[in-house]
Design a protein around this motif. Structure first.
Motif, PDB file in Angstrom:
ATOM      1  N   GLU A  14       7.327   0.677   0.553  1.00  0.00           N
ATOM      2  CA  GLU A  14       7.992  -0.493  -0.065  1.00  0.00           C
ATOM      3  C   GLU A  14       7.789  -0.504  -1.518  1.00  0.00           C
ATOM      4  OE1 GLU A  14       6.876  -5.390  -0.139  1.00  0.00           O
ATOM      5  OE2 GLU A  14       5.503  -4.046   1.083  1.00  0.00           O
ATOM      6  N   LEU A  15       8.856  -0.641  -2.315  1.00  0.00           N
ATOM      7  CA  LEU A  15       8.780  -0.993  -3.874  1.00  0.00           C
ATOM      8  C   LEU A  15       7.889  -2.079  -4.357  1.00  0.00           C
ATOM      9  CD1 LEU A  15      12.348   0.565  -4.683  1.00  0.00           C
ATOM     10  CD2 LEU A  15      10.029   1.844  -4.815  1.00  0.00           C
ATOM     11  N   VAL A  16       7.215  -1.845  -5.217  1.00  0.00           N
ATOM     12  CA  VAL A  16       5.962  -3.011  -5.326  1.00  0.00           C
ATOM     13  C   VAL A  16       5.726  -2.831  -7.030  1.00  0.00           C
ATOM     14  CG1 VAL A  16       3.659  -3.772  -5.129  1.00  0.00           C
ATOM     15  CG2 VAL A  16       4.900  -2.593  -3.157  1.00  0.00           C
ATOM     16  N   THR A  48       4.408   8.783  -3.160  1.00  0.00           N
ATOM     17  CA  THR A  48       4.154   7.537  -3.079  1.00  0.00           C
ATOM     18  C   THR A  48       2.528   7.236  -3.416  1.00  0.00           C
ATOM     19  OG1 THR A  48       3.124   7.595  -0.936  1.00  0.00           O
ATOM     20  CG2 THR A  48       5.587   7.027  -1.232  1.00  0.00           C
ATOM     21  N   ILE A  49       2.432   5.977  -3.563  1.00  0.00           N
ATOM     22  CA  ILE A  49       0.869   5.586  -3.700  1.00  0.00           C
ATOM     23  C   ILE A  49       0.499   5.120  -2.307  1.00  0.00           C
ATOM     24  CG2 ILE A  49      -0.574   3.528  -4.433  1.00  0.00           C
ATOM     25  CD1 ILE A  49       0.803   3.759  -7.265  1.00  0.00           C
ATOM     26  N   VAL A  50      -0.611   5.170  -1.901  1.00  0.00           N
ATOM     27  CA  VAL A  50      -1.026   4.632  -0.534  1.00  0.00           C
ATOM     28  C   VAL A  50      -1.965   3.791  -0.878  1.00  0.00           C
ATOM     29  CG1 VAL A  50      -2.394   5.628   1.595  1.00  0.00           C
ATOM     30  CG2 VAL A  50      -0.801   7.113   0.684  1.00  0.00           C
ATOM     31  N   ALA A  51      -1.876   2.294  -0.226  1.00  0.00           N
ATOM     32  CA  ALA A  51      -2.549   1.216  -0.494  1.00  0.00           C
ATOM     33  C   ALA A  51      -3.015   0.706   0.960  1.00  0.00           C
ATOM     34  CB  ALA A  51      -1.940   0.214  -1.392  1.00  0.00           C
ATOM     35  N   LEU A  59      -5.611   3.700  -2.103  1.00  0.00           N
ATOM     36  CA  LEU A  59      -6.554   4.428  -1.441  1.00  0.00           C
ATOM     37  C   LEU A  59      -6.334   5.930  -1.853  1.00  0.00           C
ATOM     38  CD1 LEU A  59      -6.263   3.227   2.221  1.00  0.00           C
ATOM     39  CD2 LEU A  59      -7.782   2.636   0.360  1.00  0.00           C
ATOM     40  N   ALA A  60      -4.936   6.255  -2.453  1.00  0.00           N
ATOM     41  CA  ALA A  60      -4.453   7.534  -2.833  1.00  0.00           C
ATOM     42  C   ALA A  60      -3.734   7.223  -4.106  1.00  0.00           C
ATOM     43  CB  ALA A  60      -4.074   8.554  -1.859  1.00  0.00           C
ATOM     44  N   GLY A  61      -3.776   7.804  -5.098  1.00  0.00           N
ATOM     45  CA  GLY A  61      -2.759   7.476  -6.313  1.00  0.00           C
ATOM     46  C   GLY A  61      -3.437   6.582  -7.370  1.00  0.00           C
ATOM     47  N   TYR A  79       2.832   3.141   0.242  1.00  0.00           N
ATOM     48  CA  TYR A  79       2.944   3.276   1.622  1.00  0.00           C
ATOM     49  C   TYR A  79       1.683   2.705   2.018  1.00  0.00           C
ATOM     50  CZ  TYR A  79       2.315   5.940   6.046  1.00  0.00           C
ATOM     51  OH  TYR A  79       2.551   6.333   7.298  1.00  0.00           O
ATOM     52  N   TRP A  80       1.996   1.575   2.771  1.00  0.00           N
ATOM     53  CA  TRP A  80       0.806   0.547   3.230  1.00  0.00           C
ATOM     54  C   TRP A  80       0.123   1.150   4.601  1.00  0.00           C
ATOM     55  CZ3 TRP A  80      -0.492  -2.959  -0.297  1.00  0.00           C
ATOM     56  CH2 TRP A  80       0.403  -3.202  -1.200  1.00  0.00           C
ATOM     57  N   VAL A  81      -1.297   1.070   4.356  1.00  0.00           N
ATOM     58  CA  VAL A  81      -1.813   1.313   5.802  1.00  0.00           C
ATOM     59  C   VAL A  81      -2.757   0.215   6.175  1.00  0.00           C
ATOM     60  CG1 VAL A  81      -1.751   3.780   5.406  1.00  0.00           C
ATOM     61  CG2 VAL A  81      -3.693   2.621   4.385  1.00  0.00           C
ATOM     62  N   ASP A  82      -2.869  -0.109   7.261  1.00  0.00           N
ATOM     63  CA  ASP A  82      -3.520  -1.272   7.839  1.00  0.00           C
ATOM     64  C   ASP A  82      -4.956  -0.528   8.365  1.00  0.00           C
ATOM     65  OD1 ASP A  82      -4.393  -3.917   8.605  1.00  0.00           O
ATOM     66  OD2 ASP A  82      -3.103  -3.752  10.403  1.00  0.00           O
TER      67      ASP A  82
END
Length: 175
Positions: A14-16, A48-51, A59-61, A79-82
C-alpha cells in the motif's frame, strides 16, 4: 514452508504517507540517512518498507523511512505484516543481522565501481573514488606489486602496462 511462516497474514503493498509510520523504537541499527537520501534522489525509490500492521512500526526500512521524510516524500510503498510485538522484534533483528552476515565478491564490486566511475560519477552508489582506490589496492597482491611503482600520470618511456592477475585491472608500472 509458508511464505510468511506460521499464520502471519498480510495485505498487499500500500502507498502510505511516510509521516504516518513509526521508526521502530527498538531498532539497534544506525544507518546513513544522508547516503540513502542521495541514493533515492539519484536512483529513485525501489523496494518497500515492511511495517507491523497493528503499531505502524517499521520492521525493515527504518532509515529509508527517515530519508523519505527528509526528502518530503508524500508516499512510500509499505508491505504490512500482521505479527505480534515479539515476532516484530525478531524481524527487526533478523533484517539487520542477515545484512551484517553478507559479504561482497570484491572482484565483481571493484569492476562494477570502476566501470561506473569511468563513465560517470559515483553519486548515489554509496561509494566514492577513495573507496574504489582502496578496494582495488586491497585486491592487488602485495608480493607481486609495489604501490610505489605506480603513477597516475605515466610517462610512456618509463612505464609499461600490466594487468592485475586477480581482478584484471590495468596499471602502469615502472620498467
Amino acid at each position: 514452508m509458508a511464505l510468511l511462516g506460521g499464520n502471519k497474514k498480510t495485505d498487499s503493498v500500500e502507498l502510505v504517507d511516510p509521516k504516518t509510520l513509526n521508526i521502530h523504537p527498538n531498532n539497534p541499527r544506525l544507518g546513513d540517512v544522508g547516503a540513502i537520501a542521495t541514493s533515492i534522489e539519484q536512483n529513485g525509490w525501489y523496494g518497500t518498507i515492511v511495517a507491523q500492521k497493528s503499531s505502524k512500526n517499521v520492521l525493515a526500512g527504518n532509515h529509508r523511512l527517515q530519508a523519505a521524510i527528509h526528502l518530503n516524500m508524500n508516499e512510500v510503498p509499505v508491505y504490512w505484516v500482521d505479527v505480534n510485538d515479539e515476532e516484530a522484534q525478531k524481524i527487526v533483528l533478523a533484517d539487520n543481522r542477515t545484512s551484517d552476515l553478507a559479504s561482497y565478491d570484491e572482484h565483481i564490486l571493484s569492476t562494477l565501481l570502476s566501470e561506473i566511475a569511468a563513465n560517470e560519477d559515483l553519486l548515489g552508489t554509496g561509494y566514492d573514488g577513495d573507496d574504489v582506490d582502496a578496494l582495488i589496492a586491497d585486491l592487488v597482491d602485495p608480493t607481486s606489486f609495489n604501490p610505489t611503482d605506480f603513477d597516475t600520470e605515466p610517462r610512456l618511456d618509463e612505464y609499461t602496462n600490466i594487468k592485475c592477475p586477480e581482478c584484471g585491472h590495468e596499471f602502469q608500472k615502472k620498467k
